[in-house]
Design an enzyme around this catalytic site. Structure first.
Site, PDB file in Angstrom:
ATOM      1  N   ARG A  77       0.952  -0.999   0.544  1.00  0.00           N
ATOM      2  CA  ARG A  77       0.312   0.267   0.572  1.00  0.00           C
ATOM      3  C   ARG A  77       1.049   1.224   0.169  1.00  0.00           C
ATOM      4  NH1 ARG A  77      -3.099   3.501   4.796  1.00  0.00           N
ATOM      5  NH2 ARG A  77      -4.116   3.911   3.212  1.00  0.00           N
ATOM      6  N   HIS A 121      -2.928  10.986   1.014  1.00  0.00           N
ATOM      7  CA  HIS A 121      -2.695  10.789   1.972  1.00  0.00           C
ATOM      8  C   HIS A 121      -1.831  11.796   2.775  1.00  0.00           C
ATOM      9  CE1 HIS A 121      -1.065   7.359   4.894  1.00  0.00           C
ATOM     10  NE2 HIS A 121      -0.547   8.208   5.477  1.00  0.00           N
ATOM     11  N   GLU A 166      -7.758   8.270   6.466  1.00  0.00           N
ATOM     12  CA  GLU A 166      -7.499   9.439   7.569  1.00  0.00           C
ATOM     13  C   GLU A 166      -8.053  10.826   7.081  1.00  0.00           C
ATOM     14  OE1 GLU A 166      -4.171   8.661  10.445  1.00  0.00           O
ATOM     15  OE2 GLU A 166      -4.533   6.349  10.317  1.00  0.00           O
ATOM     16  N   ASN A 296      -7.401   1.311   9.922  1.00  0.00           N
ATOM     17  CA  ASN A 296      -6.028   2.014  10.025  1.00  0.00           C
ATOM     18  C   ASN A 296      -6.400   1.293  11.631  1.00  0.00           C
ATOM     19  OD1 ASN A 296      -5.430   2.646   7.795  1.00  0.00           O
ATOM     20  ND2 ASN A 296      -4.857   5.299   8.143  1.00  0.00           N
ATOM     21  N   TYR A 298      -4.661   1.916  16.018  1.00  0.00           N
ATOM     22  CA  TYR A 298      -3.191   2.434  16.290  1.00  0.00           C
ATOM     23  C   TYR A 298      -3.761   1.494  18.221  1.00  0.00           C
ATOM     24  CZ  TYR A 298      -0.661   3.291  12.242  1.00  0.00           C
ATOM     25  OH  TYR A 298      -0.201   2.977  11.391  1.00  0.00           O
ATOM     26  N   GLU A 356      -3.866   0.231   7.806  1.00  0.00           N
ATOM     27  CA  GLU A 356      -2.496   0.241   8.451  1.00  0.00           C
ATOM     28  C   GLU A 356      -2.412  -0.267  10.228  1.00  0.00           C
ATOM     29  OE1 GLU A 356      -1.873   4.526   9.252  1.00  0.00           O
ATOM     30  OE2 GLU A 356      -1.738   4.556   6.859  1.00  0.00           O
TER      31      GLU A 356
HETATM   32  C1  FCB Z   1      -1.496   7.052  10.823  1.00  0.00           C
HETATM   33  C2  FCB Z   1      -0.825   7.540   9.905  1.00  0.00           C
HETATM   34  C3  FCB Z   1       0.334   6.819   8.831  1.00  0.00           C
HETATM   35  C4  FCB Z   1       1.252   6.771  10.413  1.00  0.00           C
HETATM   36  C5  FCB Z   1       0.917   6.479  11.302  1.00  0.00           C
HETATM   37  C6  FCB Z   1       1.771   6.018  12.242  1.00  0.00           C
HETATM   38  O1  FCB Z   1      -1.953   8.171  11.611  1.00  0.00           O
HETATM   39  O2  FCB Z   1      -1.904   7.232   8.465  1.00  0.00           O
HETATM   40  O3  FCB Z   1       1.342   7.989   7.769  1.00  0.00           O
HETATM   41  O4  FCB Z   1       1.684   7.915  10.035  1.00  0.00           O
HETATM   42  O5  FCB Z   1      -0.182   7.286  11.839  1.00  0.00           O
END
Ligand code: FCB
Length: 451
Positions: A77, A121, A166, A296, A298, A356
């Site tokens: 990607r 992006h 995002e 995405n 985290y 992500e």
């Molecule tokens: C996300 C972004 C990516 C990267 C990660 C850690 O929010 O999409 O570009 O910076 O965080």
């Protein structure tokens, strides 16, 4: 699905983004982006870092594709830099900019790595920012023209597309918090930007249906956080619902239902910060469904009610004694399965891709040149296990792209945070596999059974 593995055909990927890896910001006719401008603002980026050189992927992409082939990635990607193609945002195509992406895509196909292309992006052409950027409705149409150009030239070879990465971050971190380009600090402006971004997404999906062959797919990559109330008190439960409204539902509902969440819209209207929605905006959204949703993920958020906490009256709390990455982000893999299952239940069982997921840790490179990043391996493995658990519960998850293929420019943190499974030496630009890269290679080779 084998007992421990993933479904046949599951995509094993890694992700990057143009401004974070390419460098070569003034080469071959590329125009200025809002991130070039923002990086030049004193104090905006840690250490005064910029994306000028980044990982020099623009010149080293062939080696990077070799690296992907060695890893055994099924898909990569990446994003396209809009100002490389249209230095002024629209008008005449800069053919040399397009050449780069044609070469990249050809190299990927040759290496049997499926390209997964993100159209935006975050690196908006500065020329468009000068006329209002994402607050200007015309930006949505220019975006769709730019998308058209890529569909026309790459639609025969790229089968997987994403419109925006995002939009929540682009809108709110860029226009309200001011921590990202274009560095504005006004909530109403951010809400308006979010609306134009969503409109841009819908127009680009509409254009896709006309130009791209059957079998190609398009989606959007949203940053989604599982929102947990900080306490089980009613006010925190309600605050978590509002936070979910601002960050998740504000984007999910338009994409999947063609409506904004009424509770959030009412509060925005009461505070005079609602977006200017024109007649056909929502029907454009509802008549252009996506083929998949990019997730995405985290970390989760722990939300508490707080009158001083902005228009929606909430703040994020921090649990004590929980594992955290170097970003300070809580490590909570169950948040990912909770999220995936919730998406299945609330949004009519969509096809999902994790676009992500990953972690920054203070990597140490040993004298022998090794990075023993066990903490990163543990982070990735635990999130993959939760992904598999969600699949077992019927979630249509078809792929996983870790962030990131290699260390890169981490926005406001500059080069001070490393997310890669490949280490990048920013002096020599040489790439070295971390332990997590060999680990991922074996996970891919066994379709997840090695987890
Ligand atoms: C996300 C972004 C990516 C990267 C990660 C850690 O929010 O999409 O570009 O910076 O965080």
């Amino acid at each position: 699905m084998s007992k421990q593995g993933f479904p046949a055909g599951f995509l094993w990927g890694a992700a990057t983004a143009a401004y974070q890896v390419e460098g070569a910001v003034r080469e071959d006719g590329r125009g200025e982006s809002i991130w070039d401008r923002f990086c030049a603002t004193p104090g905006a980026i840690h250490g005064g870092d910029t994306g000028e050189v980044a990982c020099d992927h623009y010149h080293r992409f062939k080696d990077d594709v070799e690296n992907m082939r060695d890893l055994g990635l099924s898909s990569y990607r990446f994003s396209v830099s809009w100002p490389r193609l249209f230095p002024h945002g629209h008008g005449k195509l800069n053919r040399r900019g397009l050449d780069f992406y044609e070469s990249l895509v050809d190299a990927l196909l040759e290496a049997r790595v499926q390209p997964a292309l993100t159209l935006y992006h975050w690196d908006l052409p500065q020329a468009l920012q000068d006329v209002g950027g994402w607050t200007n409705r015309d930006t949505a149409s220019w975006f769709s023209d730019y998308a058209d150009c890529l569909y026309t030239h790459l639609g025969d070879r790229v089968k997987m597309w994403m419109t925006l990465n995002e939009p929540q971050v682009a809108a709110f971190v860029g226009h309200s918090d001011g921590r990202h380009a274009p560095g504005l600090k006004d909530f109403a402006t951010a809400v308006q930007a979010s609306h134009v971004l969503l409109r841009a997404h819908a127009l680009a999906v509409a254009a896709f249906r006309e130009l791209c062959p059957a079998g190609s797919r398009i989606g959007i990559a949203l940053d989604l956080h599982t929102m947990y109330p900080f306490t089980d008190g009613m006010s925190d439960i309600e605050a978590a619902h509002r936070a979910d409204g601002q960050v998740n539902r504000w984007f999910l509902d338009p994409v999947f239902k063609g409506t904004y969440p009424v509770d959030v819209l009412e509060i925005y209207a009461k505070h005079g910060v609602a977006p200017r929605i024109e007649d056909d905006d929502l029907s454009t959204l509802s008549s252009n469904p996506v083929d998949f949703l990019g997730v995405n993920y985290y970390f989760p958020q722990r939300v508490y009610a707080c009158d001083a906490g902005g228009v929606l009256g909430f703040e994020y709390g921090h649990l004590k004694d929980c594992p955290r990455t170097e970003m300070g982000w809580e490590v909570y893999p169950e948040g990912l399965s909770d999220l995936l299952i919730r998406l299945k239940n609330d949004y009519a069982d969509p096809v999902l891709m994790i676009t992500e997921n990953g972690a920054a840790y203070p990597d140490r490179i040993t004298e022998k040149g090794q990075v023993q990043d066990h903490d990163r391996i543990e982070y990735l493995a635990s999130h993959l296990l939760e992904s598999r658990r969600a699949i077992e519960q019927g979630v249509k998850l078809q792929g996983y792209y870790l962030w990131s293929l290699m260390d890169n420019f981490e926005w406001g943190f500059g080069y001070s945070r490393r997310f890669g499974i490949t280490h990048v030496d920013y002096h020599t630009l040489s790439r070295t596999w971390k332990k997590s890269a060999s680990w991922y290679q074996s996970v891919i080779a066994t379709n997840g059974a090695a987890l």
